[in-house]
Enzyme design. Structure first.
Site, PDB file in Angstrom:
ATOM      1  N   HIS A  68     -77.910 -11.512 -47.366  1.00 19.76           N
ATOM      2  CA  HIS A  68     -76.943 -11.346 -46.278  1.00 19.76           C
ATOM      3  C   HIS A  68     -75.938 -10.275 -46.661  1.00 19.76           C
ATOM      4  CE1 HIS A  68     -75.600 -14.591 -48.962  1.00 19.76           C
ATOM      5  NE2 HIS A  68     -74.370 -14.183 -48.729  1.00 19.76           N
TER       6      HIS A  68
ATOM      7  N   HIS B  98     -72.068  -9.216 -45.791  1.00 18.12           N
ATOM      8  CA  HIS B  98     -70.806  -9.545 -45.138  1.00 18.12           C
ATOM      9  C   HIS B  98     -70.221  -8.259 -44.534  1.00 18.12           C
ATOM     10  CE1 HIS B  98     -70.067 -13.465 -47.389  1.00 18.12           C
ATOM     11  NE2 HIS B  98     -70.940 -12.902 -48.191  1.00 18.12           N
TER      12      HIS B  98
ATOM     13  N   ILE C 165     -68.754 -18.952 -41.207  1.00 22.56           N
ATOM     14  CA  ILE C 165     -68.129 -20.238 -40.878  1.00 22.56           C
ATOM     15  C   ILE C 165     -66.735 -20.362 -41.494  1.00 22.56           C
ATOM     16  CG2 ILE C 165     -68.965 -21.617 -42.840  1.00 22.56           C
ATOM     17  CD1 ILE C 165     -69.776 -23.773 -40.758  1.00 22.56           C
TER      18      ILE C 165
END
Ligand code: 5GP
Length: 120
Positions: A105, A107, A36
């Site tokens: 997660h 990146h 985001i």
């Protein structure tokens, strides 16, 4: 080590469809979507669909199928985003790694020269 998973984290909500995301790729075991607040022209997050808090948790407890599915998602993200000139994969972990979201997660950053690995 104990890994306590909080199912109210933002990526758990994304996986449940409670929060929208811009999906880049999805398979049975992983979801990849745009960050985001992108820090490079390519900034994609890859998350497992299982409840893992961090890379070390995922590496210890995820099944072979989940781990292969995650790596296949990584390969597809690299293909789709066309990071032929290179990219950086980052998995921030807990306090020293400055991890904000407690769902594992990775990146994927690319699309420009990223500089050296650590600034300070
Ligand atoms: P961390 O600091 O945990 O490694 O990175 C968390 C990342 O999640 C940040 O880069 C942040 O911009 C991203 N992020 C936080 N909330 C959301 C959200 O609701 N949607 C998306 N797509 N990314 C988010």
């Amino acid at each position: 080590m104990e890994y306590a998973y909080d199912d109210q984290n933002i990526f758990a909500k994304i996986l449940r469809g409670e929060i929208p995301n811009k999906t880049v790729y999805e398979n049975d075991h992983a979801l990849a979507f745009e960050d985001i607040a992108p820090q490079a022209p390519v900034h994609v997050l890859i998350i497992p669909k299982g409840a893992y808090v961090s890379l070390d948790h995922f590496a210890r407890d995820a099944s072979p199928e989940e781990q292969v599915g995650f790596m296949q998602a990584l390969a597809e993200v690299c293909r789709i985003t066309d990071v032929a000139q290179g990219f950086r994969s980052i998995s921030n972990t807990r306090v020293h790694g400055v991890q904000d979201v407690p769902h594992y997660h990775m990146h994927i950053l690319g699309g420009r020269q990223l500089g050296r690995m650590l600034q300070g």
